[in-house]
Design a protein around this motif. Structure first.
Motif, short mmCIF file in Angstrom:
data_model
loop_
_atom_site.label_atom_id
_atom_site.label_comp_id
_atom_site.label_asym_id
_atom_site.label_seq_id
_atom_site.Cartn_x
_atom_site.Cartn_y
_atom_site.Cartn_z
N ASP A 82 -5.41 -75.62 30.53
CA ASP A 82 -6.82 -75.96 30.76
C ASP A 82 -7.04 -76.52 32.16
OD1 ASP A 82 -7.51 -75.18 28.12
OD2 ASP A 82 -6.87 -77.16 27.38
N GLY A 83 -6.37 -75.94 33.15
CA GLY A 83 -6.56 -76.33 34.54
C GLY A 83 -5.83 -77.58 34.97
N LYS A 84 -4.98 -78.14 34.10
CA LYS A 84 -4.26 -79.37 34.44
C LYS A 84 -2.79 -79.23 34.05
CE LYS A 84 -8.22 -82.19 33.29
NZ LYS A 84 -8.74 -83.14 32.33
N VAL A 85 -1.96 -80.04 34.72
CA VAL A 85 -0.55 -80.12 34.34
C VAL A 85 -0.48 -80.97 33.07
CG1 VAL A 85 1.73 -80.95 35.05
CG2 VAL A 85 0.19 -79.93 36.74
N GLU A 93 5.41 -81.76 40.46
CA GLU A 93 3.99 -81.52 40.18
C GLU A 93 3.46 -80.26 40.84
OE1 GLU A 93 1.49 -84.91 40.68
OE2 GLU A 93 2.99 -86.26 39.89
N GLU A 94 4.15 -79.76 41.83
CA GLU A 94 3.70 -78.55 42.52
C GLU A 94 4.77 -77.47 42.41
OE1 GLU A 94 0.73 -78.04 43.89
OE2 GLU A 94 0.12 -80.04 43.28
N PRO A 95 4.34 -76.22 42.22
CA PRO A 95 5.32 -75.14 42.19
C PRO A 95 5.91 -74.92 43.57
CG PRO A 95 3.11 -74.25 42.17
CD PRO A 95 2.97 -75.74 42.08
#
Length: 149
Positions: A82-85, A93-95
């Motif tokens: 839903d647009g969140k981690v 937290e980032e790919p």
């Protein structure tokens, strides 16, 4: 620009790209902290000098050639709901991609220069790991202790 990480794996004998290297000794890894125009593909070359962590005059360089071929590329994905981690996700937290390079480190290369090289990389935020009997592991733990990390 792409943010990516680098892992340099050290072996007693480094084989050609596509063949296994032998005698794993340990690794230096930084999962972020490098920018690139594109993710290098397996077999393309990365300039070893771009992995330098201090100025040119005082740097202790990675052992091996001026250009190091990429052995593999690992893509670290981050789940999104839903647009969140999701709250249960406890990793990065980032790919981002991590390129893997191999460097040859003969058993005779385990001296003071290696200790100093590992220390400068650990001071710059790199993780140093290896088997229990590895000089890389020993020097990495020593550097973390001395630097208060």
């Amino acid at each position: 620009m792409i943010n990516m990480g680098v892992r340099v794996e050290f072996y007693e004998n480094v084989g050609p790209v596509g063949e296994a290297s032998k005698g794993y000794l340990g690794a230096l890894e930084r999962t972020e902290g490098y920018r690139a125009a594109a993710v290098p593909q397996i077999g393309t070359y990365v300039m070893a000098a771009s992995l330098r962590v201090v100025d040119r005059e005082t740097a202790l360089h990675l052992p091996g050639p001026v250009q190091m071929p990429v052995r593999s590329v690992e893509h670290h994905l981050v789940p999104e709901r839903d647009g969140k981690v999701p709250v249960w996700w406890d990793s990065y937290e980032e790919p981002g991609p991590v390129v893997v390079l191999h460097a040859s480190l003969a058993s005779a290369d385990g001296g003071e220069l290696l200790r100093r090289m590992v220390r400068q990389y650990v001071a710059d935020g790199w993780e140093c790991s290896g088997p229990d009997s590895s000089k890389l592991r020993e020097y990495g733990l020593e550097a973390r202790r001395d630097l208060g990390l």
